[in-house]
Design an enzyme around this catalytic site. Structure first.
Site, PDB file in Angstrom:
ATOM      1  N   GLU A 158      98.279  79.911  -1.684  1.00 55.80           N
ATOM      2  CA  GLU A 158      98.156  79.632  -3.185  1.00 55.80           C
ATOM      3  C   GLU A 158      98.799  80.871  -4.074  1.00 55.80           C
ATOM      4  O   GLU A 158      98.422  81.973  -3.402  1.00 55.80           O
ATOM      5  CB  GLU A 158      96.852  79.663  -3.628  1.00 55.80           C
ATOM      6  CG  GLU A 158      96.435  78.322  -3.834  1.00 55.80           C
ATOM      7  CD  GLU A 158      94.824  77.889  -4.489  1.00 55.80           C
ATOM      8  OE1 GLU A 158      94.192  79.192  -4.565  1.00 55.80           O
ATOM      9  OE2 GLU A 158      94.497  76.824  -4.324  1.00 55.80           O
ATOM     10  N   SER A 164      92.524  69.479  -7.215  1.00 56.13           N
ATOM     11  CA  SER A 164      92.528  70.331  -6.106  1.00 56.13           C
ATOM     12  C   SER A 164      91.209  70.824  -5.360  1.00 56.13           C
ATOM     13  O   SER A 164      90.094  70.844  -6.004  1.00 56.13           O
ATOM     14  CB  SER A 164      92.934  71.820  -6.651  1.00 56.13           C
ATOM     15  OG  SER A 164      93.303  72.712  -5.756  1.00 56.13           O
ATOM     16  N   SER A 165      91.370  70.830  -4.106  1.00 61.69           N
ATOM     17  CA  SER A 165      90.092  71.091  -3.326  1.00 61.69           C
ATOM     18  C   SER A 165      89.706  72.709  -3.539  1.00 61.69           C
ATOM     19  O   SER A 165      90.708  73.451  -3.101  1.00 61.69           O
ATOM     20  CB  SER A 165      90.204  70.765  -1.985  1.00 61.69           C
ATOM     21  OG  SER A 165      90.921  69.738  -1.781  1.00 61.69           O
ATOM     22  N   THR A 193      94.799  66.459   1.034  1.00 64.78           N
ATOM     23  CA  THR A 193      93.576  65.975   0.784  1.00 64.78           C
ATOM     24  C   THR A 193      93.715  64.368   0.940  1.00 64.78           C
ATOM     25  O   THR A 193      93.089  63.525   1.455  1.00 64.78           O
ATOM     26  CB  THR A 193      92.895  66.211  -0.409  1.00 64.78           C
ATOM     27  OG1 THR A 193      92.635  67.497  -0.344  1.00 64.78           O
ATOM     28  CG2 THR A 193      91.485  65.567  -0.577  1.00 64.78           C
ATOM     29  N   GLY A 198      95.431  75.183   0.694  1.00 63.29           N
ATOM     30  CA  GLY A 198      96.708  75.668   1.177  1.00 63.29           C
ATOM     31  C   GLY A 198      97.146  76.900   0.615  1.00 63.29           C
ATOM     32  O   GLY A 198      96.157  77.424  -0.092  1.00 63.29           O
ATOM     33  N   SER A 238      98.915  74.210  -2.151  1.00 61.47           N
ATOM     34  CA  SER A 238      97.967  73.467  -2.980  1.00 61.47           C
ATOM     35  C   SER A 238      98.743  72.548  -3.575  1.00 61.47           C
ATOM     36  O   SER A 238      99.785  72.693  -4.257  1.00 61.47           O
ATOM     37  CB  SER A 238      97.252  74.483  -3.866  1.00 61.47           C
ATOM     38  OG  SER A 238      96.526  73.920  -4.660  1.00 61.47           O
ATOM     39  N   GLY A 239      98.528  71.154  -3.452  1.00 62.37           N
ATOM     40  CA  GLY A 239      99.158  70.289  -4.422  1.00 62.37           C
ATOM     41  C   GLY A 239     100.187  69.402  -3.494  1.00 62.37           C
ATOM     42  O   GLY A 239     100.881  68.634  -3.852  1.00 62.37           O
ATOM     43  N   ASN A 278      97.241  71.531  -9.146  1.00 60.26           N
ATOM     44  CA  ASN A 278      96.790  70.081  -8.728  1.00 60.26           C
ATOM     45  C   ASN A 278      95.597  69.592  -9.540  1.00 60.26           C
ATOM     46  O   ASN A 278      94.705  70.397  -9.668  1.00 60.26           O
ATOM     47  CB  ASN A 278      96.605  70.499  -7.311  1.00 60.26           C
ATOM     48  CG  ASN A 278      96.164  68.907  -6.557  1.00 60.26           C
ATOM     49  OD1 ASN A 278      95.938  67.739  -7.217  1.00 60.26           O
ATOM     50  ND2 ASN A 278      95.809  69.082  -5.132  1.00 60.26           N
TER      51      ASN A 278
HETATM   52  N1  LIG Z   1     100.657  60.117  -0.313  1.00 57.60           N
HETATM   53  C1  LIG Z   1     100.472  60.247  -1.595  1.00 57.60           C
HETATM   54  N2  LIG Z   1     100.569  59.180  -2.392  1.00 57.60           N
HETATM   55  C2  LIG Z   1     100.459  59.240  -3.767  1.00 57.60           C
HETATM   56  N3  LIG Z   1     100.302  60.325  -4.366  1.00 57.60           N
HETATM   57  C3  LIG Z   1      99.887  61.426  -3.399  1.00 57.60           C
HETATM   58  C4  LIG Z   1     100.208  61.350  -2.030  1.00 57.60           C
HETATM   59  N4  LIG Z   1      99.770  62.565  -1.494  1.00 57.60           N
HETATM   60  C5  LIG Z   1      99.492  63.513  -2.596  1.00 57.60           C
HETATM   61  N5  LIG Z   1      99.755  62.629  -3.567  1.00 57.60           N
HETATM   62  C6  LIG Z   1      99.236  63.052  -5.279  1.00 57.60           C
HETATM   63  O1  LIG Z   1      99.443  64.594  -5.145  1.00 57.60           O
HETATM   64  C7  LIG Z   1      98.361  65.047  -5.722  1.00 57.60           C
HETATM   65  C8  LIG Z   1      97.579  66.244  -4.873  1.00 57.60           C
HETATM   66  O2  LIG Z   1      97.323  65.920  -3.606  1.00 57.60           O
HETATM   67  P1  LIG Z   1      96.173  66.407  -2.885  1.00 57.60           P
HETATM   68  O3  LIG Z   1      95.876  65.829  -1.569  1.00 57.60           O
HETATM   69  O4  LIG Z   1      95.172  66.855  -3.726  1.00 57.60           O
HETATM   70  O5  LIG Z   1      96.890  68.130  -2.453  1.00 57.60           O
HETATM   71  P2  LIG Z   1      96.353  69.258  -1.738  1.00 57.60           P
HETATM   72  O6  LIG Z   1      95.007  68.759  -1.149  1.00 57.60           O
HETATM   73  O7  LIG Z   1      97.279  69.619  -0.580  1.00 57.60           O
HETATM   74  O8  LIG Z   1      95.978  70.221  -2.693  1.00 57.60           O
HETATM   75  C9  LIG Z   1      97.204  63.969  -5.546  1.00 57.60           C
HETATM   76  O9  LIG Z   1      96.167  63.946  -6.352  1.00 57.60           O
HETATM   77  C10 LIG Z   1      98.057  62.724  -5.862  1.00 57.60           C
HETATM   78  O10 LIG Z   1      98.271  62.250  -7.136  1.00 57.60           O
HETATM   79 MG   LIG Z   2      92.902  69.330  -1.324  1.00 57.05          MG
END
Ligand SMILES: Nc1ncnc2c1ncn2[C@@H]1O[C@H](COP(=O)(O)OP(=O)(O)O)[C@@H](O)[C@H]1O
Ligand SMILES: [Mg+2]
Length: 1051
Positions: free
Chosen positions: A430, A200-201, A150, A428, A145-146, A197
């Protein structure tokens, strides 16, 4: 690794001719670097100061080196690194300037190793595989997660949207638009701020994008997995409820909120209170606007949007419903709230109250009774209702979007193969402070996906080397199948134990269930609990159990497991909602249709449903060509600069990245069955083109490889050739690409030759047929002529009436000649029978006929031509003897041979004097005689001096004899006794012309005038016209303005 399939490249990478710029790392052993790069064949565009762009290039594959490289690249702002075709991504926690249009253009249509590692490169590879080879592909994004899953999925979607539909077709654009916009809506309703996060999804998402044969998106489908609905009623400290609630409360207009009976403060509502103060990077207000507009763009109606917000409001209000007890019965406190809920859900307030306080139960005898809740039951029911409302709302939104983007009117015959790219962004792994049923499910899901990764990347790959007899150093990796079994095994697995506990009648509590697990799983190496390891104080008795997941140990609190698994919702709520007057709400609750007595079958438990959906997901992924993005979270502080070594190393370890590198390093990038390899590259080698003479295809492939000097880079399996580096393949592809045009030319040449020969043969045949046919036509013509004219000799008219058959074109001239011949022969037959005495007359008539050429109607053809009328006793009974005497004298005197013509005439001279005269035309002279004076010669003109004749087309007897000296003779012939209305003009013309042409071999042109006859007298031009005059007895000349008028009697 995954190139196992990608290997079956059927398209040459023609677009990828960009020359690699080589290593920029200057002060190094360049040759060695280049070798390393070349042997990996991977992105060599970045300088080595940024670390190695592919972990395969590590000097030694150790955790230390791996981590050093990962850290170096993170610190240098290089967040992506390859392991072969797998992308390892580290969350940068800051905006990176690497996703713009320039970047998209740089990666579009390129090969992986032509550019620095990027998500776009894998997206392009997946897209190319889909488009070129009509393969269904999927991009699996994993990480905790984070870690940036996404975000990565969004960039991938963005890239695919940007490179498709170059022709900007409207329907494709709208599909793309819905696909992109759906993200915004799903995030609002399915994401929340957690301690890990901010966005977070809280649900799993797998999205299929369908493409037509053009490679343009035609639709899609979203599968959602296990929404963490417990979040609706309760959140951990510092976390928030789903974004949608805050967006509505903070972003909704005053008017809307009022109509929903809400106020713009999340702290006022039990369900949003915890998250009200939480600081987040999300701007709820502006996001609300974005979601509203996205809903509209996607195609939700105004009524549907309204219903969505009414349901959200009803949930918030439901959270504020409280119950009180007077010891006897339970009451709802605050009827207002209930009224508002009933209004928002379009139901009866009394039914709502009843639903909250009672449950209807069917007794065994088919009777139905109402059982009052305890206060605790009422609270439980309320919360379950709120969770279910939200879950169904979310499910309905997803299915509504699916309905819009689903591929419609698809006909594989018309539209070609429909291919799919799937993008998986699922929660992911957790670990929270307090891990409950949801984390258990989520972590189980990650175990399953890891299994798939192992299956595809590590296991199958190694198995294939074994199968093909390739010398292979087996690489050990941790296979997490044992953990998967711990969870899902029939009868023994945790899921079975849970389900069993749920099914058991009686007071089975979470603790009882934990006991049962402890008993059944005591021996399992990945399971433990306080009871099983009493010294471990990190767990509590009767509360905790721990699973050693592949990604780490997680201690779960068993509290609530059973309830969450049973997912109990009183039937009364289902029926209440089904009976709502709001059609949208009603649609979400079809199961409320059943009456209480019908509901007997136990629904599947939440865990089993989840397991089934994950198994289905894995099946779906397994049949596609997978591309992997492995996300790593660099630290827990969301910091762009911090690289937490321990955390990262942990992730690298459990993601199996090191093993991945080893397998990749030892492995072969490309493999292909011998016949197919041969088929594709046989043109690059003289021994194999066009066909080889070797015993097997394998030997032929060896010939190709040896010719190119690639022996060191390949291995020969039993059925397949294995190529270690992509560059080798690339070289072969390039050579093939240069040869293809030559082959095409060759084929064109051969084919054109064949076509020309065919055409030529056809033409020849056509000419042969034409020749035969022409000959036949000619012969047929001859036969027909022969048939028709066979008896002409005996015919009375010698065949004059026989019609000539139409000749074929080739015989046109022949026809003319034969008709002429026949005519001559025919004429000869006629003429032959004419007695010599008549010949002169016949000749004269023929001459007259042709001279007058049909222009004078009446020319005396029908009568006998006597010529010498003056000596004719029948014509001139009184004077003929006198004339005969005179003509004899003249004959002897002037020595003429014969009389051509003689007769009376009226003549006019230049003094306009007209008199009667006799005209004698002989073969030497033309005489003008005075009939009244014994035919005294008045004038004698040599016949030579006459050059032409003029006559009229009428019935008058006028003749002009033109002379050389332009002193012409104008006269009008007169009839004798023979017949009063004889025409003698024709006879004079015929006799003279015949004489001129036949005897003198000269010409005497005859002019037939229609209105005015022109002549000269003593060189002066005169015009003569003819007029009928009543009362005129005989034709006579009269002077006119410019000559004469011949007055003729009116008949
Ligand atoms: N490629 C990226 N560029 C900039 N910020 C990112 C990037 N990937 C993730 N982040 C930051 O990390 C945070 C969490 O990412 P997210 O994709 O929501 O994580 P996950 O879906 O794996 O839980 C996002 O809200 C963003 O702020
Ligand atoms: Mg996500």
């Amino acid at each position: 690794m995954r190139i196992r399939e990608a290997a079956e490249v059927t398209q040459p990478p023609l677009a990828s001719q960009k020359a690699p710029s080589g290593s920029r790392g200057a002060a190094r052993n360049v040759g060695e670097e280049m070798n390393a790069l070349q042997s990996a064949g991977m992105a060599e565009l970045e300088g080595l100061e940024f670390g190695k762009s592919d972990f395969v290039l590590l000097d030694e594959v150790t955790m230390e080196q791996f981590m050093d490289n990962l850290k170096l690249r993170f610190e240098k702002g290089r967040i992506y690194t390859y392991i072969g075709e797998v992308v390892v991504s580290v969350n940068p926690y800051r905006q990176m300037d690497i996703y713009g249009k320039d970047a998209i253009d740089a990666y579009r249509g390129r090969e992986l190793y032509e550019n620095p590692p990027h998500l776009y490169a894998v997206s392009d590879a997946a897209y190319k595989a889909m488009k070129r080879r009509a393969k269904d592909t999927c991009i699996v994004i994993s990480g905790e997660s984070g870690a940036g899953k996404t975000e990565a999925s969004k960039y991938i979607m963005q890239y695919i949207a940007a490179i498709t539909n170059p022709s900007q077709r409207e329907e494709v654009e709208s599909v793309k638009n819905v696909l992109l916009k759906s993200n915004c809506v799903l995030e609002a309703f399915g994401n929340a701020k957690t301690n890990r996060n901010d966005n977070s999804s809280r649900f799993g998402k797998y999205m299929d994008i369908n493409f037509n044969f053009n490679g343009d998106p035609t639709g899609g489908h979203i599968n959602n997995y296990l929404l963490e609905k417990s979040r609706v009623v309760q959140q951990q400290e510092g976390e928030r409820n789903f974004h949608s609630f805050y967006q509505l409360l903070r972003g909704g207009s005053e008017e809307i909120l009022k109509s929903l009976h809400l106020e713009n403060d999340p702290a006022l509502y039990t369900y949003t209170r915890e998250g009200a103060a939480a600081a987040t990077s999300n701007n709820d207000r502006s996001n609300h606007k974005a979601v509203m507009s996205a809903l509209e763009v996607i195609g939700f109606s105004k009524e549907e949007i309204r219903s969505i917000y009414q349901i959200l409001a009803a949930i918030l209000l439901l959270g504020n419903v409280e119950f009180g007890s007077d010891g006897e019965s339970v009451q709802v406190l605050g009827q207002d709230t209930v009224d508002h809920i009933s209004e928002l859900t379009a139901t009866d307030p009394e039914c709502v109250t009843k639903g909250l306080l009672y449950r209807t139960v069917a007794t065994g005898g088919g009777e139905v009774i109402e059982k009052g809740h305890t206060e605790k039951d009422a609270c439980f029911g309320r919360d379950a209702f709120a969770k279910a409302l939200y879950e169904r709302l979310f499910g309905w939104i997803v299915s509504r979007i699916n309905g819009i983007i689903e591929v419609k009117n698809y006909n594989p015959v018309l539209h070609g193969k429909n291919t799919v790219i799937g993008v998986l962004d699922i929660y992911g792994f957790e670990i929270f402070d307090n891990n409950s049923f949801e984390q258990f499910c989520i972590n189980y899901c990650n175990e399953k996906l890891q299994q798939l990764f192992i299956e595809l990347i590590l296991q199958q790959e190694q198995q294939e080397y074994q199968r093909e007899g390739i010398t292979w150093q087996h690489i050990d990796y941790f296979n997490n199948q044992i953990i998967v079994d711990l969870v899902e095994q029939q009868h023994k697995g945790i899921l079975s134990i849970l389900d069993e506990a749920c099914l058991t009648v009686g007071n089975v509590t979470d603790t009882v269930c934990l006991d049962s697990m402890d008993t059944k799983l005591a021996q399992h190496p990945h399971y433990t609990s306080r009871k099983l390891s009493p010294t471990d104080k990190t767990m509590d008795f009767q509360k905790h159990f721990r699973i050693r997941h592949y990604a780490g140990d997680v201690t779960y609190s068993v509290e609530g497991f059973l309830d969450k698994n049973k997912d109990l919702l009183f039937q009364d709520f289902k029926r209440l909602m089904y009976n709502s007057a709001d059609p949208v709400l009603k649609e979400m609750w079809p199961d409320g249709q059943l009456s209480i007595t019908e509901v007997t079958k136990r629904p599947l438990t939440a865990a089993t449903l989840f397991k089934n959906s994950i198994v289905a997901l894995v099946d779906k992924l397994a049949c596609k060509e997978p591309y992997y993005v492995r996300c790593i979270k660099p630290n827990e502080m969301k910091s762009p600069v911090l690289f937490d070594d321990a955390r990262c190393q942990h992730q690298v370890a459990y993601l199996g990245l090191l093993e991945n590198v080893m397998v990749r390093r030892a492995g072969f990038a490309y493999r292909q069955q011998y016949p197919r390899f041969l088929q594709r590259y046989k043109m690059t080698c003289e021994y194999t083109w066009p066909n080889h003479l070797m015993a097997t295809d394998r030997e032929a492939v060896e010939a190709i490889i040896t010719q190119h000097g690639f022996q060191g880079d390949v291995a020969y399996g039993h059925t397949k050739l294995f190529v270690r580096t992509p560059r080798t393949l690339f070289t072969l592809e390039q050579e093939r690409a240069t040869l293809i045009p030559i082959l095409v030319l060759f084929l064109q040449k051969v084919w054109r030759g064949a076509l020309a020969r065919l055409r030529c043969r056809r033409m020849r045949a056509i000419y042969a047929i034409m020749g035969c046919y022409k000959r036949y036509k000619v012969k047929a013509h001859f036969w027909e002529v022969e048939r028709r004219f066979a008896g002409v000799r005996t015919m009375p008219d010698y065949g004059k009436s026989v019609e000539w058959p139409a000749p074929p074109a080739a015989l046109a001239q022949f026809h003319n000649i034969t008709t002429m011949l026949h005519r001559r022969w025919w004429a000869r037959q006629i003429v032959k029978n004419i007695p010599p005495s008549d010949m002169l007359e016949v000749r004269a008539k023929v001459a007259a006929l042709s001279s007058l050429s049909g222009e004078r109607k009446d020319w005396g053809i029908g009568r006998a031509w006597e010529r010498d009328y003056l000596s004719n006793a029948r014509d001139c009974p009184q004077t003929s003897s006198a004339f005969i005497r005179v003509s004899k004298e003249l004959k002897s005197k002037d020595g003429y041979g014969q009389v051509v013509f003689s007769g009376f005439c009226r003549k006019v001279n230049r003094f306009n004097k007209s008199t009667d005269r006799a005209l004698l035309v002989t073969d030497k002279y033309v005489y003008k005689l005075e009939p009244k004076k014994q035919y005294k010669v008045l004038k004698r003109l040599p016949l030579d001096s006459f050059t032409a004749l003029s006559v009229t087309s009428g019935t008058d007897q006028m003749v002009a004899l033109h002379t050389v000296s332009e002193d012409d003779v104008l006269l009008c012939l007169q009839q004798g006794e023979l017949s009063p209305n004889q025409d003698r003009v024709g006879e004079l013309v015929g006799a003279l012309v015949d004489h001129f042409t036949r005897i003198r071999k000269g010409l005497l042109p005859v002019k037939v005038c229609c209105s005015v006859l022109q002549l000269h007298m003593r060189g002066k031009p005169k015009n003569v016209t003819v007029e009928t005059k009543p009362g005129q007895t005989a034709a006579d000349f009269k002077k006119s303005r410019d000559g004469f008028v011949l007055l003729v009697p009116d008949k």
